[in-house]
Design a protein around this motif. Structure first.
Motif, PDB file in Angstrom:
ATOM      1  N   ALA A 144      66.526  32.417  26.041  1.00 47.20           N
ATOM      2  CA  ALA A 144      67.941  32.496  26.876  1.00 47.20           C
ATOM      3  C   ALA A 144      68.399  31.213  26.432  1.00 47.20           C
ATOM      4  N   LEU A 145      69.522  30.909  26.435  1.00 44.64           N
ATOM      5  CA  LEU A 145      70.138  29.733  26.326  1.00 44.64           C
ATOM      6  C   LEU A 145      71.170  29.357  27.655  1.00 44.64           C
ATOM      7  N   ALA A 146      71.306  28.314  28.306  1.00 45.21           N
ATOM      8  CA  ALA A 146      71.998  27.898  29.430  1.00 45.21           C
ATOM      9  C   ALA A 146      73.249  27.321  28.569  1.00 45.21           C
ATOM     10  N   LYS A 147      74.489  27.598  28.998  1.00 42.35           N
ATOM     11  CA  LYS A 147      75.616  27.216  28.656  1.00 42.35           C
ATOM     12  C   LYS A 147      75.880  26.095  29.588  1.00 42.35           C
ATOM     13  N   PRO A 148      76.288  25.082  29.083  1.00 41.48           N
ATOM     14  CA  PRO A 148      76.698  24.793  27.648  1.00 41.48           C
ATOM     15  C   PRO A 148      75.496  24.365  26.754  1.00 41.48           C
ATOM     16  N   PHE A 149      75.301  25.036  25.753  1.00 39.13           N
ATOM     17  CA  PHE A 149      74.076  24.698  24.872  1.00 39.13           C
ATOM     18  C   PHE A 149      74.797  23.999  23.835  1.00 39.13           C
ATOM     19  N   GLY A 150      73.779  23.105  23.067  1.00 41.41           N
ATOM     20  CA  GLY A 150      74.154  22.425  21.941  1.00 41.41           C
ATOM     21  C   GLY A 150      73.800  23.116  20.807  1.00 41.41           C
ATOM     22  N   PHE A 151      74.460  22.482  19.611  1.00 43.46           N
ATOM     23  CA  PHE A 151      74.480  23.154  18.168  1.00 43.46           C
ATOM     24  C   PHE A 151      72.818  23.371  18.032  1.00 43.46           C
ATOM     25  N   SER A 152      72.199  22.165  18.136  1.00 44.76           N
ATOM     26  CA  SER A 152      70.888  22.300  17.792  1.00 44.76           C
ATOM     27  C   SER A 152      69.965  23.592  18.481  1.00 44.76           C
ATOM     28  N   GLU A 153      70.351  23.519  19.868  1.00 44.15           N
ATOM     29  CA  GLU A 153      69.827  24.696  20.541  1.00 44.15           C
ATOM     30  C   GLU A 153      70.169  26.037  19.866  1.00 44.15           C
ATOM     31  N   VAL A 154      71.471  26.246  19.437  1.00 42.58           N
ATOM     32  CA  VAL A 154      71.747  27.538  19.052  1.00 42.58           C
ATOM     33  C   VAL A 154      70.824  27.803  17.640  1.00 42.58           C
ATOM     34  N   ARG A 155      70.975  26.710  16.771  1.00 47.02           N
ATOM     35  CA  ARG A 155      70.131  26.737  15.484  1.00 47.02           C
ATOM     36  C   ARG A 155      68.771  27.231  15.602  1.00 47.02           C
ATOM     37  N   GLU A 156      68.239  26.312  16.773  1.00 45.56           N
ATOM     38  CA  GLU A 156      66.537  26.729  17.148  1.00 45.56           C
ATOM     39  C   GLU A 156      66.311  28.124  17.579  1.00 45.56           C
ATOM     40  N   ALA A 157      67.409  28.633  18.335  1.00 50.07           N
ATOM     41  CA  ALA A 157      66.990  29.921  18.776  1.00 50.07           C
ATOM     42  C   ALA A 157      67.152  31.136  17.574  1.00 50.07           C
ATOM     43  N   VAL A 158      68.194  30.693  16.719  1.00 48.23           N
ATOM     44  CA  VAL A 158      68.182  31.829  15.585  1.00 48.23           C
ATOM     45  C   VAL A 158      67.314  31.673  14.826  1.00 48.23           C
ATOM     46  N   ASN A 159      66.604  30.421  14.317  1.00 49.30           N
ATOM     47  CA  ASN A 159      65.322  30.207  13.558  1.00 49.30           C
ATOM     48  C   ASN A 159      64.241  30.821  14.180  1.00 49.30           C
ATOM     49  N   ARG A 160      64.085  30.737  15.437  1.00 50.02           N
ATOM     50  CA  ARG A 160      63.165  31.267  16.348  1.00 50.02           C
ATOM     51  C   ARG A 160      63.101  32.756  15.971  1.00 50.02           C
ATOM     52  N   ILE A 161      64.036  33.417  16.243  1.00 46.91           N
ATOM     53  CA  ILE A 161      63.933  34.936  16.071  1.00 46.91           C
ATOM     54  C   ILE A 161      63.757  35.388  14.527  1.00 46.91           C
ATOM     55  N   VAL A 162      64.289  34.618  13.691  1.00 41.66           N
ATOM     56  CA  VAL A 162      64.113  35.017  12.347  1.00 41.66           C
ATOM     57  C   VAL A 162      62.653  34.850  11.916  1.00 41.66           C
ATOM     58  N   THR A 163      62.053  33.887  12.604  1.00 41.08           N
ATOM     59  CA  THR A 163      60.710  33.214  11.982  1.00 41.08           C
ATOM     60  C   THR A 163      59.752  34.516  12.628  1.00 41.08           C
ATOM     61  N   GLU A 164      60.074  34.758  14.189  1.00 43.41           N
ATOM     62  CA  GLU A 164      59.086  35.623  14.807  1.00 43.41           C
ATOM     63  C   GLU A 164      59.359  36.979  14.021  1.00 43.41           C
ATOM     64  N   HIS A 165      60.343  37.569  13.800  1.00 49.17           N
ATOM     65  CA  HIS A 165      60.848  38.905  13.508  1.00 49.17           C
ATOM     66  C   HIS A 165      61.143  39.055  12.114  1.00 49.17           C
ATOM     67  N   GLY A 166      61.212  37.961  11.119  1.00 45.55           N
ATOM     68  CA  GLY A 166      61.893  38.168   9.844  1.00 45.55           C
ATOM     69  C   GLY A 166      63.421  38.806   9.800  1.00 45.55           C
ATOM     70  N   ARG A 167      63.795  38.978   8.571  1.00 44.79           N
ATOM     71  CA  ARG A 167      65.020  39.553   8.534  1.00 44.79           C
ATOM     72  C   ARG A 167      64.911  40.969   8.843  1.00 44.79           C
ATOM     73  N   TYR A 168      66.217  41.386   9.663  1.00 39.86           N
ATOM     74  CA  TYR A 168      66.320  42.782   9.656  1.00 39.86           C
ATOM     75  C   TYR A 168      66.317  43.666   8.384  1.00 39.86           C
ATOM     76  N   THR A 169      65.154  44.811   8.348  1.00 34.90           N
ATOM     77  CA  THR A 169      65.567  45.794   7.228  1.00 34.90           C
ATOM     78  C   THR A 169      65.373  46.916   7.886  1.00 34.90           C
ATOM     79  N   SER A 170      65.953  48.097   7.001  1.00 33.54           N
ATOM     80  CA  SER A 170      65.754  49.236   7.497  1.00 33.54           C
ATOM     81  C   SER A 170      64.318  49.722   7.450  1.00 33.54           C
ATOM     82  N   ALA A 171      63.958  50.684   8.434  1.00 37.02           N
ATOM     83  CA  ALA A 171      62.599  51.256   8.590  1.00 37.02           C
ATOM     84  C   ALA A 171      62.417  52.132   7.164  1.00 37.02           C
TER      85      ALA A 171
END
Length: 171
Positions: A144-171
């Protein structure tokens, strides 16, 4: 030779600063390293931003669209329309407090539709939450991100999800 524009509406003010590019000299070309071209944003992870505040969507799009295709919607119901038609996103940024379907209800709907998509939700919140929402966020595995969030926080959250779960591909 630059320009500053201001637009204001209830809930926020946006300043746009335009500065002309300097013309590099031969000496600058020698000192500046040659960098590889940036990847096309079309190649980056797909992001869905859900927020009833259009200014928040616009700000997040400005931060992320250089590297990611970003879709912005102003309601969870509209987001569900995208998901029910089979569209999938690598990361979903979802506001907790919105008219109609709130973040908790959206998460429940996504989870029943596609658990893998639900794992990719990052919640955003602007402050005071009902007790049930506070408990929900405390127990959620999703960030979760608390507003107002910074640019780096948004980028880190996106990177965290993509790192943990990879790119979404069809099953």
């Amino acid at each position: 030779g630059g320009q500053i524009d201001v637009s204001s509406e209830p809930g926020g003010t946006m300043f746009t600063v335009r500065v002309p590019l300097a013309h590099p000299t031969v000496g600058d070309a020698i000192r500046d390293p040659v960098l590889p071209p940036r990847p096309s944003h079309a190649d980056g992870p797909r992001i869905l931003v859900i927020d009833d505040d259009k200014m928040v969507i616009a700000a997040v799009q400005r931060v992320l669209e250089r590297f990611h295709p970003v879709t912005g919607v102003t309601s969870a119901e509209e987001a569900m329309t995208h998901l029910r038609t089979g569209e999938r996103f690598d990361v979903v940024l979802c506001d907790m407090v919105m008219p109609g379907m709130n973040g908790m209800a959206f998460f429940a709907a996504v989870n029943s539709l596609d658990e893998r998509q639900a794992q990719r939700v990052v919640f955003t919140t602007g402050g005071a939450l009902a007790p049930d929402m506070v408990r929900f966020l405390a127990n959620a595995r999703n960030p979760a991100l608390a507003k107002p969030f910074g640019f780096s926080e948004v980028r880190e959250a996106v990177n965290r999800i993509v790192t943990e779960h990879g790119r979404y591909t069809s099953a």
